[in-house]
Write an enzyme that holds these catalytic residues in place. Structure first.
Site, PDB file in Angstrom:
ATOM      1  N   ASN A   1     -39.096 -40.557  35.212  1.00  0.00           N
ATOM      2  CA  ASN A   1     -39.160 -39.328  34.411  1.00  0.00           C
ATOM      3  C   ASN A   1     -37.774 -38.851  34.023  1.00  0.00           C
ATOM      4  OD1 ASN A   1     -40.902 -37.280  33.284  1.00  0.00           O
ATOM      5  ND2 ASN A   1     -39.967 -35.843  34.722  1.00  0.00           N
TER       6      ASN A   1
ATOM      7  N   ASP B   1     -59.840 -36.088  34.162  1.00  0.00           N
ATOM      8  CA  ASP B   1     -58.753 -36.815  33.484  1.00  0.00           C
ATOM      9  C   ASP B   1     -58.427 -38.122  34.212  1.00  0.00           C
ATOM     10  OD1 ASP B   1     -58.226 -35.210  31.271  1.00  0.00           O
ATOM     11  OD2 ASP B   1     -56.858 -33.906  32.382  1.00  0.00           O
TER      12      ASP B   1
ATOM     13  N   ALA C   1     -43.941 -37.116  34.414  1.00  0.00           N
ATOM     14  CA  ALA C   1     -44.288 -36.502  35.700  1.00  0.00           C
ATOM     15  C   ALA C   1     -44.944 -35.142  35.490  1.00  0.00           C
ATOM     16  CB  ALA C   1     -43.031 -36.366  36.563  1.00  0.00           C
TER      17      ALA C   1
ATOM     18  N   SER D   1     -62.873 -32.526  21.245  1.00  0.00           N
ATOM     19  CA  SER D   1     -64.001 -32.472  22.179  1.00  0.00           C
ATOM     20  C   SER D   1     -65.298 -31.947  21.564  1.00  0.00           C
ATOM     21  CB  SER D   1     -63.634 -31.646  23.413  1.00  0.00           C
ATOM     22  OG  SER D   1     -62.661 -32.328  24.155  1.00  0.00           O
TER      23      SER D   1
ATOM     24  N   ALA E   1     -50.594 -34.875  32.999  1.00  0.00           N
ATOM     25  CA  ALA E   1     -51.326 -36.129  32.768  1.00  0.00           C
ATOM     26  C   ALA E   1     -50.884 -37.177  33.796  1.00  0.00           C
ATOM     27  CB  ALA E   1     -51.073 -36.629  31.354  1.00  0.00           C
TER      28      ALA E   1
ATOM     29  N   LYS F   1     -54.756 -25.934  32.679  1.00  0.00           N
ATOM     30  CA  LYS F   1     -55.369 -26.814  33.687  1.00  0.00           C
ATOM     31  C   LYS F   1     -54.979 -26.434  35.127  1.00  0.00           C
ATOM     32  CE  LYS F   1     -56.052 -30.809  30.691  1.00  0.00           C
ATOM     33  NZ  LYS F   1     -55.800 -32.228  30.450  1.00  0.00           N
TER      34      LYS F   1
ATOM     35  N   GLU G   1     -35.913 -34.657  39.306  1.00  0.00           N
ATOM     36  CA  GLU G   1     -36.465 -33.777  40.360  1.00  0.00           C
ATOM     37  C   GLU G   1     -37.985 -33.715  40.245  1.00  0.00           C
ATOM     38  OE1 GLU G   1     -33.957 -31.928  38.046  1.00  0.00           O
ATOM     39  OE2 GLU G   1     -32.889 -33.513  39.107  1.00  0.00           O
ATOM     40  N   LYS G   2     -38.474 -33.662  39.010  1.00  0.00           N
ATOM     41  CA  LYS G   2     -39.943 -33.607  38.826  1.00  0.00           C
ATOM     42  C   LYS G   2     -40.571 -34.927  39.259  1.00  0.00           C
ATOM     43  CE  LYS G   2     -41.181 -30.690  34.928  1.00  0.00           C
ATOM     44  NZ  LYS G   2     -41.918 -30.896  33.700  1.00  0.00           N
TER      45      LYS G   2
ATOM     46  N   ASN H   1     -59.834 -29.818  34.652  1.00  0.00           N
ATOM     47  CA  ASN H   1     -60.086 -29.883  33.204  1.00  0.00           C
ATOM     48  C   ASN H   1     -61.568 -29.674  32.899  1.00  0.00           C
ATOM     49  OD1 ASN H   1     -61.114 -32.393  34.035  1.00  0.00           O
ATOM     50  ND2 ASN H   1     -60.676 -33.300  32.049  1.00  0.00           N
TER      51      ASN H   1
HETATM   52  P1  NAP Z   1     -46.585 -31.875  30.469  1.00  0.00           P
HETATM   53  O1  NAP Z   1     -47.187 -31.467  31.768  1.00  0.00           O
HETATM   54  O2  NAP Z   1     -45.896 -30.851  29.632  1.00  0.00           O
HETATM   55  O3  NAP Z   1     -45.543 -33.084  30.773  1.00  0.00           O
HETATM   56  C1  NAP Z   1     -44.764 -33.619  29.733  1.00  0.00           C
HETATM   57  C2  NAP Z   1     -44.023 -34.868  30.246  1.00  0.00           C
HETATM   58  O4  NAP Z   1     -43.385 -35.476  29.117  1.00  0.00           O
HETATM   59  C3  NAP Z   1     -42.927 -34.581  31.267  1.00  0.00           C
HETATM   60  O5  NAP Z   1     -42.839 -35.659  32.166  1.00  0.00           O
HETATM   61  C4  NAP Z   1     -41.680 -34.518  30.366  1.00  0.00           C
HETATM   62  O6  NAP Z   1     -40.467 -34.833  31.050  1.00  0.00           O
HETATM   63  C5  NAP Z   1     -41.986 -35.619  29.379  1.00  0.00           C
HETATM   64  N1  NAP Z   1     -41.261 -35.478  28.116  1.00  0.00           N
HETATM   65  C6  NAP Z   1     -41.541 -34.604  27.095  1.00  0.00           C
HETATM   66  N2  NAP Z   1     -40.680 -34.789  26.079  1.00  0.00           N
HETATM   67  C7  NAP Z   1     -39.851 -35.794  26.463  1.00  0.00           C
HETATM   68  C8  NAP Z   1     -38.747 -36.442  25.848  1.00  0.00           C
HETATM   69  N3  NAP Z   1     -38.316 -36.076  24.623  1.00  0.00           N
HETATM   70  N4  NAP Z   1     -38.118 -37.445  26.519  1.00  0.00           N
HETATM   71  C9  NAP Z   1     -38.547 -37.822  27.741  1.00  0.00           C
HETATM   72  N5  NAP Z   1     -39.585 -37.237  28.390  1.00  0.00           N
HETATM   73  C10 NAP Z   1     -40.227 -36.244  27.748  1.00  0.00           C
HETATM   74  O7  NAP Z   1     -47.682 -32.520  29.508  1.00  0.00           O
HETATM   75  P2  NAP Z   1     -49.026 -33.304  29.940  1.00  0.00           P
HETATM   76  O8  NAP Z   1     -50.135 -32.335  30.085  1.00  0.00           O
HETATM   77  O9  NAP Z   1     -48.698 -34.195  31.081  1.00  0.00           O
HETATM   78  O10 NAP Z   1     -49.313 -34.142  28.607  1.00  0.00           O
HETATM   79  C11 NAP Z   1     -48.519 -35.264  28.258  1.00  0.00           C
HETATM   80  C12 NAP Z   1     -49.175 -35.998  27.087  1.00  0.00           C
HETATM   81  O11 NAP Z   1     -50.415 -36.534  27.534  1.00  0.00           O
HETATM   82  C13 NAP Z   1     -49.505 -35.117  25.881  1.00  0.00           C
HETATM   83  O12 NAP Z   1     -49.186 -35.821  24.704  1.00  0.00           O
HETATM   84  C14 NAP Z   1     -51.002 -34.906  25.981  1.00  0.00           C
HETATM   85  O13 NAP Z   1     -51.613 -34.713  24.719  1.00  0.00           O
HETATM   86  C15 NAP Z   1     -51.411 -36.241  26.583  1.00  0.00           C
HETATM   87  N6  NAP Z   1     -52.699 -36.184  27.302  1.00  0.00           N
HETATM   88  C16 NAP Z   1     -53.640 -37.093  26.924  1.00  0.00           C
HETATM   89  C17 NAP Z   1     -54.871 -37.095  27.569  1.00  0.00           C
HETATM   90  C18 NAP Z   1     -55.902 -38.083  27.139  1.00  0.00           C
HETATM   91  O14 NAP Z   1     -57.077 -37.909  27.486  1.00  0.00           O
HETATM   92  N7  NAP Z   1     -55.523 -39.154  26.438  1.00  0.00           N
HETATM   93  C19 NAP Z   1     -55.150 -36.188  28.602  1.00  0.00           C
HETATM   94  C20 NAP Z   1     -54.134 -35.299  28.975  1.00  0.00           C
HETATM   95  C21 NAP Z   1     -52.912 -35.300  28.307  1.00  0.00           C
HETATM   96  P3  NAP Z   1     -39.634 -33.696  31.855  1.00  0.00           P
HETATM   97  O15 NAP Z   1     -40.343 -33.512  33.162  1.00  0.00           O
HETATM   98  O16 NAP Z   1     -38.295 -34.272  32.016  1.00  0.00           O
HETATM   99  O17 NAP Z   1     -39.662 -32.457  30.998  1.00  0.00           O
END
Ligand code: NAP
Length: 274
Positions: free
Chosen positions: A157, A111, A135, A24, A138, A75, A161-162, A96
């Site tokens: 997901n 976002d 879930a 950023s 993001a 966030k 549950e999530k 954000n």
């Molecule tokens: P988060 O709240 O921690 O959520 C992570 C998600 O990924 C959950 O649904 C989790 O499933 C799933 N997950 C993680 N490891 C997994 C695996 N090995 N197998 C299956 N599912 C898995 O994270 P977030 O904030 O949503 O961010 C997610 C991604 O989006 C990150 O890489 C982040 O950098 C990216 N992001 C990008 C932007 C952009 O502007 N492009 C903006 C925001 C975020 P469970 O619920 O089962 O744990």
């Protein structure tokens, strides 16, 4: 007059932990330069440990910091320190972007705008069938935006549950990842998990993708994730994670400076870092 104004700069920050790899600052600084306002605005990283978040937000208010971009893991936890939430941020339950309006801290969520703008460059979303994998935070912002645009959403997901909880909040369908083989019925597939972030994994088998799909990966490091590579090989259209990052930043830029954002220069600055 605050210390910042005396020094001549309007200061914006990105707060998170860690923030050393954040894209950023370079993206916003490139925009200031392009508009010739780089002697007026400055954008800096601020690494804040969880126990210091409240103090950091209160300091931003007192020092008249113009804007704060909020990233992982704050966030949701930052909400309780703000004075006002805009309606979208309130419904999503995450912020954000914070604007300091003469001492009043207003929380926004850009976002969802970033994700929807990136998708709408490729297609109209009204009536489209969209599979959202993930879930977390993001996914939450993206599902909110998709529902607003009247797409038909199903969340898949790992933790069912999530998925159920997010689906309930936005009145959409859900399933566990074991049902992911239904993807041929969808127009758009979105990876909103962290899978693919520097691990060369994809949440779906390449064979589930076809040339009619639009495939959007929110992961932006690396730019060419495994899912993006698989999608291209299968002839699908792709939307990159960096595009969401770009357009959420464009929206932030407008909120912080009140100027229209120079999108192309911001994109170039972002791509140079990937
Ligand atoms: P988060 O709240 O921690 O959520 C992570 C998600 O990924 C959950 O649904 C989790 O499933 C799933 N997950 C993680 N490891 C997994 C695996 N090995 N197998 C299956 N599912 C898995 O994270 P977030 O904030 O949503 O961010 C997610 C991604 O989006 C990150 O890489 C982040 O950098 C990216 N992001 C990008 C932007 C952009 O502007 N492009 C903006 C925001 C975020 P469970 O619920 O089962 O744990």
């Amino acid at each position: 007059m605050s210390e910042n104004e005396q020094s001549g700069f309007k200061v914006c920050l990105i707060m998170g932990f860690p923030v050393k790899n954040s894209k950023s600052p370079a993206m916003h600084m490139a925009a200031y330069k392009a508009l010739g306002i780089d002697q007026e605005f400055i954008f800096l990283p601020a690494e804040v440990k969880p126990e210091g978040l409240e103090e950091a937000i209160n300091s931003a208010r007192k020092l008249n910091i113009k804007g704060v971009s909020v990233t992982m893991p704050y966030k949701q936890s930052v909400l309780k320190y703000l004075d006002v939430l805009d309606d979208d941020a309130e419904e999503i339950g995450a912020v954000n972007t914070i604007v300091n309006d003469e001492g009043e801290l207003v929380g926004y969520n850009t976002d969802w705008v970033g994700a929807i703008t990136a998708l709408e460059k490729k297609t109209n979303l009204n009536g489209k069938k969209v599979a959202v994998i993930g879930a977390g935070g993001a996914a939450r912002a993206i599902v909110f935006g998709l529902v607003k645009k009247e797409a038909t959403v199903k969340i898949f997901n790992r933790s069912k549950e999530k998925a159920a909880s997010l689906a309930r909040d936005f009145d959409v369908d859900f399933a566990g990842l074991e049902e992911i083989n239904q993807l041929s019925h969808f127009d758009i597939i979105i990876n909103a998990t962290s899978m693919g972030m520097n691990d060369d994994q994809s949440p779906i088998d390449k064979e589930l993708i076809n040339e009619h799909h639009i495939v959007f990966d929110v992961v932006y490091t690396p730019k060419e994730t495994r899912l993006i590579r698989d999608a291209k090989e299968k002839g699908a259209e792709v939307v990159y994670g960096y595009e969401m990052l770009l357009y959420q930043g464009v929206e932030q830029f407008k909120l912080y400076t009140k100027y229209e954002a120079p999108v192309r220069e911001m994109e170039q600055a972002l791509l140079a870092q990937l």
